[in-house]
Design a protein around this motif. Structure first.
Motif, short mmCIF file in Angstrom:
data_model
loop_
_atom_site.label_atom_id
_atom_site.label_comp_id
_atom_site.label_asym_id
_atom_site.label_seq_id
_atom_site.Cartn_x
_atom_site.Cartn_y
_atom_site.Cartn_z
N ALA A 13 24.80 54.30 45.41
CA ALA A 13 24.11 55.47 44.72
C ALA A 13 23.44 56.25 45.68
CB ALA A 13 22.96 54.59 44.04
N GLU A 14 22.92 55.98 46.77
CA GLU A 14 22.20 56.73 47.97
C GLU A 14 23.41 57.54 48.44
OE1 GLU A 14 21.01 55.65 52.28
OE2 GLU A 14 19.60 54.79 50.89
N ASP A 15 24.44 57.24 48.81
CA ASP A 15 25.73 58.08 49.22
C ASP A 15 26.11 59.14 47.93
OD1 ASP A 15 25.48 56.65 51.46
OD2 ASP A 15 27.40 55.43 51.10
N LYS A 16 26.10 58.86 46.83
CA LYS A 16 26.46 59.68 45.65
C LYS A 16 25.52 60.73 45.70
CE LYS A 16 27.82 59.55 40.96
NZ LYS A 16 27.98 58.86 39.55
N ALA A 17 24.34 60.37 45.79
CA ALA A 17 23.13 61.35 45.59
C ALA A 17 23.17 62.41 46.74
CB ALA A 17 21.84 60.76 45.60
N GLU A 18 23.60 61.91 47.93
CA GLU A 18 23.61 62.85 49.11
C GLU A 18 24.86 63.94 48.82
OE1 GLU A 18 24.17 60.50 52.31
OE2 GLU A 18 21.63 60.31 52.66
N ALA A 19 25.91 63.11 48.38
CA ALA A 19 27.39 63.99 47.99
C ALA A 19 26.88 65.09 47.16
CB ALA A 19 28.42 63.13 47.75
N GLU A 20 26.01 64.73 45.91
CA GLU A 20 25.83 65.49 44.66
C GLU A 20 25.04 66.79 45.24
OE1 GLU A 20 24.58 63.27 41.75
OE2 GLU A 20 26.47 62.47 41.17
N GLU A 21 24.00 66.58 46.27
CA GLU A 21 22.87 67.45 46.55
C GLU A 21 23.38 68.40 47.69
OE1 GLU A 21 18.27 67.48 48.00
OE2 GLU A 21 19.49 65.56 47.73
N TYR A 22 24.24 67.74 48.52
CA TYR A 22 24.52 68.62 49.72
C TYR A 22 26.20 69.02 49.97
CZ TYR A 22 20.04 67.08 51.27
OH TYR A 22 18.52 66.80 51.55
N GLY A 23 26.73 68.14 49.16
CA GLY A 23 28.18 68.50 49.30
C GLY A 23 29.01 68.02 50.37
N TRP A 24 28.41 67.06 51.19
CA TRP A 24 29.16 66.32 52.25
C TRP A 24 29.13 64.81 52.20
CZ3 TRP A 24 25.05 63.77 54.38
CH2 TRP A 24 23.96 64.32 54.54
N GLU A 25 30.31 64.22 52.63
CA GLU A 25 30.45 62.85 52.85
C GLU A 25 30.81 62.34 54.15
OE1 GLU A 25 32.04 61.03 49.47
OE2 GLU A 25 32.21 62.76 48.27
N LEU A 26 30.42 61.52 54.86
CA LEU A 26 30.66 60.88 56.00
C LEU A 26 30.81 59.52 55.84
CD1 LEU A 26 27.85 62.75 58.26
CD2 LEU A 26 30.30 63.56 57.49
N SER A 27 31.71 58.88 56.66
CA SER A 27 31.96 57.58 56.68
C SER A 27 31.80 57.14 58.12
CB SER A 27 33.43 57.35 56.33
OG SER A 27 34.20 57.93 57.08
N ALA A 28 31.77 56.00 58.71
CA ALA A 28 31.48 55.46 59.87
C ALA A 28 32.72 55.21 60.40
CB ALA A 28 31.01 53.89 59.45
N PRO A 29 32.65 55.46 61.73
CA PRO A 29 33.96 55.18 62.55
C PRO A 29 34.87 54.09 62.42
CG PRO A 29 32.40 56.13 63.95
CD PRO A 29 31.65 55.60 62.56
N LEU A 30 36.24 54.25 62.43
CA LEU A 30 36.96 52.92 62.21
C LEU A 30 36.66 51.81 61.11
CD1 LEU A 30 37.28 52.21 65.90
CD2 LEU A 30 38.64 53.81 64.75
N SER A 31 36.19 52.58 60.02
CA SER A 31 35.68 51.82 58.92
C SER A 31 36.92 51.75 57.82
CB SER A 31 34.50 52.44 58.40
OG SER A 31 34.64 53.84 57.92
N LYS A 32 37.88 52.57 57.80
CA LYS A 32 38.99 52.33 56.76
C LYS A 32 39.85 51.20 56.73
CE LYS A 32 39.17 57.51 56.51
NZ LYS A 32 40.36 58.69 56.37
#
Length: 534
Positions: free
Chosen positions: A347-366
């Motif tokens: 929910a926290e990540d979704k709120a950031e994406a909706e407010e700022y339009g950017w999404e970041l992920s941790a390195p080598l996490s896929k």
């Protein structure tokens, strides 16, 4: 016929006799240490009566002013070392009087060759003049042994405090330690020398027009007259949720695991013994500190960076900016950390994406083999920040993002980076044998979480930065183990602690399978057992 020296110069000082000295393990040892591997000029005078106690008699560091260059300038650092090292040493040597240290310890590598040369050549000269051994120390080994140094400092402080209260007859006896009489002046006694330096006021450094002009520096000094806390824990939890960790009373014993995080290294090191190590996890591109410094220069407002003076520790400025203290609260950070993988974090990540339009992920996490690789990678995360800033500036019609979004983006980067660090640390623990899993963590991390079933030791931050106190302690451990360095030793730009990594140009040692700490030439091994028997 050459002139004869004056007779007094041919006599030994009255404090020295012809008695056979005690072996290193059973007598008070005093070491003068020099650290010049990068931009910090640091000296320390450390005394240790046993392998488990030590007293820092003097410790002072001068940092070269590199802020105008946006990073460490090799020439500026070299000029700073040449300018400040001799005066710092003169002040300590003057307090020694007729006494001399048992040996001189100095950083031999890894680091900038020109900077290392200044410290190493000076240490060689002192060793020759005093007629004492030289110990060339691996800089990363010194960082690894820092928790053992802090425990030894604490143990000596406890003994002194008990002796002052009259508890335990002979507490600290034979240590030769003298508690400082005042924090305002230096004191000297016959048995030992206690040097207490007062912090110097930061000297304003005008913007230099050339690297040579950038020799004005600020200096800081520390004294260990009071008990140092081994753990400095900051928690993102509320006061009623704070997890209290017991203060460790014993130094970590081999084998143990160390997390080393800096602007040049990000490693998980498995230490089997003093001179045998294996780097379990290393970065495949840039170090964590390097990535954070680059992000800080793009995210932190200029007025916040200015509050950090001439320091190029941009990561610290980013931390202060992204995790400010709440007004009127003792809690360092007004931030609540949410563990990844749960609904709250989603929910926290979704709120950031909706407010700022950017999404970041941790390195080598896929999902895939990369998730389990024993590697660190931080360049991709830094590049993601750069792309976010460019896209947002375009979306805002050429206007830079506001302070609130800068803080949110910086906070996200730091959280993801340290989660990446922790994930690989856990993988490193899993790679070790069950009986070897004793944890020692050295890191400049804003949120430290205790690993279950493991002992975590984080020294005070002033001993985690480059300093001569850790060089002195590492030199003590090496000297007590029978190691010293020949006077023909050269500085080493690269010097891995890993036993399976060999120094370039040391083909003869590589043929015999000697790498890591002992892979450098000019090591001299004394017969410690024979010294103890005699």
């Amino acid at each position: 016929m050459p002139p004869r020296l004056p007779l007094p110069l041919l006599r030994l000082p009255p404090t020295y006799t012809l008695r056979r000295p005690l072996p290193p393990q059973r007598r008070l040892l005093t070491v003068l240490a020099i650290e010049t591997s990068c931009d910090d000029t640091s000296i320390a005078l450390l005394t240790s009566p046993t392998p488990h106690t030590a007293t820092l008699l003097a410790h002072q560091t001068v940092t070269s002013p590199n802020r105008i260059y946006g990073g460490i300038h090799p020439l500026v650092s070299t000029v700073s070392h040449a300018t400040h090292l001799a005066p710092l040493l003169a002040a300590v040597i003057a307090q020694l009087g007729h006494k001399k240290p048992d040996f001189v310890a100095v950083t031999r590598g890894p680091g900038m060759p020109t900077a290392l040369s200044i410290g190493l050549d000076t240490a060689k000269g002192l060793a020759v003049a005093w007629g004492v051994p030289l110990v060339g120390v691996n800089h990363m080994l010194a960082h690894t042994l820092t928790p053992r140094l802090v425990v030894a400092l604490n143990a000596a402080a406890v003994e002194r405090a008990a002796a002052e209260r009259g508890e335990g007859a002979g507490a600290g006896a034979g240590a030769g330690d003298v508690a400082p009489e005042s924090a305002e002046e230096s004191t000297a006694t016959t048995e030992s020398t206690q040097v207490v330096s007062t912090p110097s006021s930061p000297a304003p450094a005008p913007a230099p027009e050339s690297p040579i002009a950038a020799s004005t520096s600020t200096s800081t000094s520390t004294s260990t007259s009071t008990l140092e806390p081994i753990l400095e824990i900051t928690t993102p939890l509320k006061k009623n949720q704070i997890i209290q960790q017991p203060t460790p009373t014993e130094a970590p014993q081999f084998p143990f695991l160390t997390l080393l995080v800096s602007g040049g290294h990000t490693q998980v090191v498995h230490s089997r013994s003093l001179t045998s190590h294996n780097v379990l996890v290393d970065t495949i591109d840039i170090a964590l500190g390097d990535m954070l410094d680059k992000c800080a220069r793009r995210l932190v407002p200029a007025n916040v960076l200015a509050t950090h003076g001439n320091s190029v520790a941009y990561g610290a400025a980013l931390e202060d900016f992204c995790f400010p203290a709440r007004e009127g609260s003792e809690c360092r950070y007004g931030y609540r950390y949410t563990l990844p993988g749960g609904k709250a974090r989603a929910a926290e990540d979704k709120a950031e994406a909706e407010e700022y339009g950017w999404e970041l992920s941790a390195p080598l996490s896929k999902t895939g083999p990369a998730m389990r690789r024993l590697e660190y990678s931080f360049s991709g995360l830094g590049s993601s920040v750069e792309r976010c800033l460019k896209r947002r500036k375009k979306e805002l019609g050429g206007v830079e993002i506001g302070e609130g979004e800068r803080r949110a983006l910086g906070r996200k980067v730091m959280v993801l980076a340290f989660e990446h660090v922790a994930a690989r640390l856990v993988l490193g623990l899993e790679a070790m044998g069950e009986g070897e899993r004793r944890g020692t963590c050295i890191a400049d991390i804003p949120h430290q979480q205790r690993l279950p079933t493991h002992q975590d030791r984080s020294p005070p931050m002033k001993y985690c930065t480059d300093n001569a106190a850790m060089i002195a302690w590492a030199g003590l451990e090496l000297y007590r183990a029978g190691w010293q360095t020949g006077l023909s030793a050269l500085p080493l730009k690269r010097w891995s602690m890993d036993d399976d990594v060999y120094i370039e140009g040391e083909e003869d040692r590589a043929e015999h399978g000697v790498g890591g700490v002992l892979g450098a030439q000019q090591w001299i091994k004394r017969n410690v057992e024979k010294e103890e028997e005699s």
